[in-house]
Enzyme design. Structure first.
Site, PDB file in Angstrom:
ATOM      1  CE  LYS A   1      -5.881   4.475  49.116  1.00 47.42           C
ATOM      2  NZ  LYS A   1      -6.716   3.575  48.802  1.00 47.42           N
TER       3      LYS A   1
ATOM      4  CB  ILE B   1      -0.872  16.444  46.041  1.00 45.41           C
ATOM      5  CG1 ILE B   1      -0.607  16.223  44.654  1.00 45.41           C
ATOM      6  CG2 ILE B   1      -0.438  17.884  46.723  1.00 45.41           C
ATOM      7  CD1 ILE B   1      -1.566  17.121  43.758  1.00 45.41           C
ATOM      8  CG  HIS B   2      -3.010  10.717  43.916  1.00 50.01           C
ATOM      9  ND1 HIS B   2      -2.592   9.667  43.593  1.00 50.01           N
ATOM     10  CD2 HIS B   2      -4.358  10.878  43.700  1.00 50.01           C
ATOM     11  CE1 HIS B   2      -3.786   9.046  43.215  1.00 50.01           C
ATOM     12  NE2 HIS B   2      -4.781   9.793  43.512  1.00 50.01           N
TER      13      HIS B   2
ATOM     14  CG  ASP C   1      39.115  18.004  43.204  1.00 51.07           C
ATOM     15  OD1 ASP C   1      38.439  17.808  43.011  1.00 51.07           O
ATOM     16  OD2 ASP C   1      39.866  19.062  42.947  1.00 51.07           O
TER      17      ASP C   1
ATOM     18  CE1 TYR D   1       1.820  20.066  52.860  1.00 50.60           C
ATOM     19  CE2 TYR D   1       2.471  19.466  50.770  1.00 50.60           C
ATOM     20  CZ  TYR D   1       2.767  20.351  52.021  1.00 50.60           C
ATOM     21  OH  TYR D   1       3.766  21.112  52.239  1.00 50.60           O
TER      22      TYR D   1
ATOM     23  CD  GLU E   1       3.284  28.414  51.348  1.00 45.34           C
ATOM     24  OE1 GLU E   1       2.925  27.870  50.117  1.00 45.34           O
ATOM     25  OE2 GLU E   1       3.131  28.331  52.381  1.00 45.34           O
TER      26      GLU E   1
ATOM     27  CG  ASP F   1       0.649  29.679  48.462  1.00 45.37           C
ATOM     28  OD1 ASP F   1      -0.266  30.558  48.790  1.00 45.37           O
ATOM     29  OD2 ASP F   1       0.745  28.510  48.678  1.00 45.37           O
TER      30      ASP F   1
ATOM     31  NE  ARG G   1      -0.290  23.092  54.417  1.00 44.37           N
ATOM     32  CZ  ARG G   1      -0.485  23.429  53.103  1.00 44.37           C
ATOM     33  NH1 ARG G   1       0.729  23.912  52.397  1.00 44.37           N
ATOM     34  NH2 ARG G   1      -1.564  23.054  52.399  1.00 44.37           N
TER      35      ARG G   1
HETATM   36  N1  COA Z   1      -3.406  11.084  50.764  1.00 45.89           N
HETATM   37  C1  COA Z   1      -3.962   9.883  51.237  1.00 45.89           C
HETATM   38  N2  COA Z   1      -4.888   9.370  50.312  1.00 45.89           N
HETATM   39  C2  COA Z   1      -5.306  10.150  49.138  1.00 45.89           C
HETATM   40  C3  COA Z   1      -4.707  11.259  48.826  1.00 45.89           C
HETATM   41  C4  COA Z   1      -3.717  11.893  49.882  1.00 45.89           C
HETATM   42  N3  COA Z   1      -3.206  13.004  49.235  1.00 45.89           N
HETATM   43  N4  COA Z   1      -5.413  11.726  47.672  1.00 45.89           N
HETATM   44  C5  COA Z   1      -6.274  10.583  47.251  1.00 45.89           C
HETATM   45  N5  COA Z   1      -6.156   9.679  48.210  1.00 45.89           N
HETATM   46  C6  COA Z   1      -6.810   8.427  48.120  1.00 45.89           C
HETATM   47  C7  COA Z   1      -8.408   8.805  47.882  1.00 45.89           C
HETATM   48  O1  COA Z   1      -8.936   8.797  49.034  1.00 45.89           O
HETATM   49  C8  COA Z   1      -8.741   7.440  47.258  1.00 45.89           C
HETATM   50  O2  COA Z   1      -8.661   6.325  48.249  1.00 45.89           O
HETATM   51  P1  COA Z   1      -9.849   5.142  47.799  1.00 45.89           P
HETATM   52  O3  COA Z   1      -9.450   4.328  46.789  1.00 45.89           O
HETATM   53  O4  COA Z   1      -9.542   4.328  49.027  1.00 45.89           O
HETATM   54  O5  COA Z   1     -11.124   5.702  47.671  1.00 45.89           O
HETATM   55  C9  COA Z   1      -7.214   6.967  46.408  1.00 45.89           C
HETATM   56  O6  COA Z   1      -6.168   7.809  47.163  1.00 45.89           O
HETATM   57  C10 COA Z   1      -7.376   7.364  44.910  1.00 45.89           C
HETATM   58  O7  COA Z   1      -7.459   8.876  44.888  1.00 45.89           O
HETATM   59  P2  COA Z   1      -8.168   9.418  43.627  1.00 45.89           P
HETATM   60  O8  COA Z   1      -9.756   9.004  43.108  1.00 45.89           O
HETATM   61  O9  COA Z   1      -7.254   9.247  42.503  1.00 45.89           O
HETATM   62  O10 COA Z   1      -8.063  11.126  43.948  1.00 45.89           O
HETATM   63  P3  COA Z   1      -9.240  12.017  44.610  1.00 45.89           P
HETATM   64  O11 COA Z   1     -10.169  12.414  43.335  1.00 45.89           O
HETATM   65  O12 COA Z   1     -10.091  11.317  45.492  1.00 45.89           O
HETATM   66  O13 COA Z   1      -8.527  12.947  45.339  1.00 45.89           O
HETATM   67  C11 COA Z   1      -7.223  15.239  45.270  1.00 45.89           C
HETATM   68  C12 COA Z   1      -7.591  13.996  44.417  1.00 45.89           C
HETATM   69  C13 COA Z   1      -6.238  15.981  44.507  1.00 45.89           C
HETATM   70  C14 COA Z   1      -8.458  15.982  45.934  1.00 45.89           C
HETATM   71  C15 COA Z   1      -6.623  14.376  46.586  1.00 45.89           C
HETATM   72  O14 COA Z   1      -5.347  13.694  45.972  1.00 45.89           O
HETATM   73  C16 COA Z   1      -6.093  15.281  47.380  1.00 45.89           C
HETATM   74  O15 COA Z   1      -6.868  15.844  48.586  1.00 45.89           O
HETATM   75  N6  COA Z   1      -4.787  15.672  47.646  1.00 45.89           N
HETATM   76  C17 COA Z   1      -4.138  16.380  48.722  1.00 45.89           C
HETATM   77  C18 COA Z   1      -4.702  17.959  48.691  1.00 45.89           C
HETATM   78  C19 COA Z   1      -3.962  18.714  49.758  1.00 45.89           C
HETATM   79  O16 COA Z   1      -3.664  18.289  50.851  1.00 45.89           O
HETATM   80  N7  COA Z   1      -3.686  20.000  49.288  1.00 45.89           N
HETATM   81  C20 COA Z   1      -3.061  21.003  50.116  1.00 45.89           C
HETATM   82  C21 COA Z   1      -1.561  20.690  50.140  1.00 45.89           C
HETATM   83  S1  COA Z   1      -0.747  21.321  48.678  1.00 45.89           S
HETATM   84 MG    MG Z   2       0.930  27.125  50.223  1.00 44.63          MG
END
Ligand code: COA
Ligand code: MG
Length: 307
Positions: free
Chosen positions: A20, A226-227, A274, A9, A133, A160, A66
């Site tokens: 990215k 998420i990352h 089996d 996500y 959820e 959730d 989503r």
């Molecule tokens: N998808 C794509 N790229 C992502 C990402 C994701 N989910 N999460 C982080 N990145 C990118 C960042 O933009 C950053 O890019 P850069 O190096 O080019 O600047 C790199 O990955 C490293 O990120 P980092 O600094 O470790 O994390 P952050 O503090 O920027 O973000 C969150 C942390 C949790 C806010 C982020 O991971 C996020 O938004 N996750 C998804 C949240 C979401 O969609 N929630 C709803 C569904 S459960």
């Molecule tokens: Mg949810």
């Protein structure tokens, strides 16, 4: 079967994260319009997601969006942004959150059918992924997962659900065991894939790996992520190891040889084999095949000759 080992996500209003994600080799990219986006950014997110569907090359990743839950009042503008932008803006699937009844899935499916007809897209081509959820979603999981041929996978959302029931989330996830098992079991019953819980501590790769292996062991096809740092370890955990593939091939080959000699049950390496063991071995080969880890000959080994 398509591999869906990782579903990553990112907030739909964050074009940087979308671009990215497109380069990470994750099986599914899921651009979020729901809870990852602030209320006053929903319109911005719709526009960014539509633009990304038009301009970003997602490679082999499945492009999912989503939308907001049915009844939120946001779902119709969300779908309009994705489905009426012209034939070149087309998601591969819609993730529908907080699903509680089969008629919600059918409503979405008929909207998708209308869009497919209007845009000249193949009928039935856009998949539906339901998020189970809420307590009501868990109770109605049987009717929800049997609602529609468009369904591709059931996704289980523990955070959730914990909020809905008043559970305390723990590392071992024992509080969600019933619901988690219900989702994976019903998904299998209706021929769907199941996608497991989010591991929120994204810096803890070992914890993620352990929970991914556990989910794979429960029969899930993949995990919500998420990352970027979670993509490789989770997808690896959901890909059968070389040893598991070798073992599965040995089981299937030994089974075929024993069948020819009229034996249904036999011993291999000191353990009984089996039909159930053979079915499990074929599933391992199916998954390895979907993940691109098998040669053509090995893939054909996984097929049940009677099916
Ligand atoms: N998808 C794509 N790229 C992502 C990402 C994701 N989910 N999460 C982080 N990145 C990118 C960042 O933009 C950053 O890019 P850069 O190096 O080019 O600047 C790199 O990955 C490293 O990120 P980092 O600094 O470790 O994390 P952050 O503090 O920027 O973000 C969150 C942390 C949790 C806010 C982020 O991971 C996020 O938004 N996750 C998804 C949240 C979401 O969609 N929630 C709803 C569904 S459960
Ligand atoms: Mg949810």
């Amino acid at each position: 079967m398509r591999a869906r080992r990782g579903l990553l996500y990112m907030p739909g209003d964050d074009g940087h994260k979308i671009r990215k994600a497109a380069g990470l080799g994750v099986d599914c990219v899921c651009m979020d319009l729901e809870d990852g986006v602030a209320f006053d950014r929903k319109a911005e997110a719709r526009a960014t997601v539509a633009e990304s569907l038009l301009t970003v090359d997602f490679g082999r990743s499945e492009k999912l969006v989503r939308v907001n839950a049915i009844g939120s009042g946001l779902e119709v503008p969300d779908l309009d942004a994705l489905l009426s932008g012209g034939p070149d803006i087309r998601p591969d699937g819609i993730v529908l959150p907080k699903v509680e009844a089969a008629n919600q899935v059918r409503w979405l499916s008929s909207r998708l059918s209308e869009a497919e007809a209007a845009q000249g897209w193949p009928e039935g081509g856009i998949g539906i992924f339901v998020l189970i959820e809420t307590a009501l979603g868990v109770v109605n999981v049987r009717e929800i997962l049997s609602a529609e041929p468009r369904l591709r996978a059931a996704i289980f959302g523990a955070e959730d659900l914990a909020g809905d029931i008043g559970m305390t989330r723990t590392r071992g996830a024992m509080e969600v065991l019933y619901a988690r098992s219900a989702v994976v079991t019903h998904a299998a019953a209706f021929g769907l894939q199941a996608i497991d819980i989010v591991f929120v501590d994204f810096r803890d790769v070992e914890g993620l790996r352990a929970e991914s292996l556990e989910g794979a062991g429960m029969g899930f096809s993949g995990k919500q992520l998420i990352h970027p740092a979670q993509v490789a370890p989770a997808q690896e955990a959901y890909t059968p190891s070389d040893e598991a593939v070798a073992k599965a091939i040995r089981i299937v080959e030994a089974f075929e040889a024993n069948q020819r000699e009229g034996r249904g049950a036999f011993a291999l390496d000191g353990a009984m084999v089996d039909m159930p063991i053979v079915k499990a071995a074929r599933r391992v080969l199916d998954r390895a095949g979907a993940a691109g880890r098998l040669t053509r000959v090995e893939t054909s080994r996984g097929k049940d000759p009677r099916s």
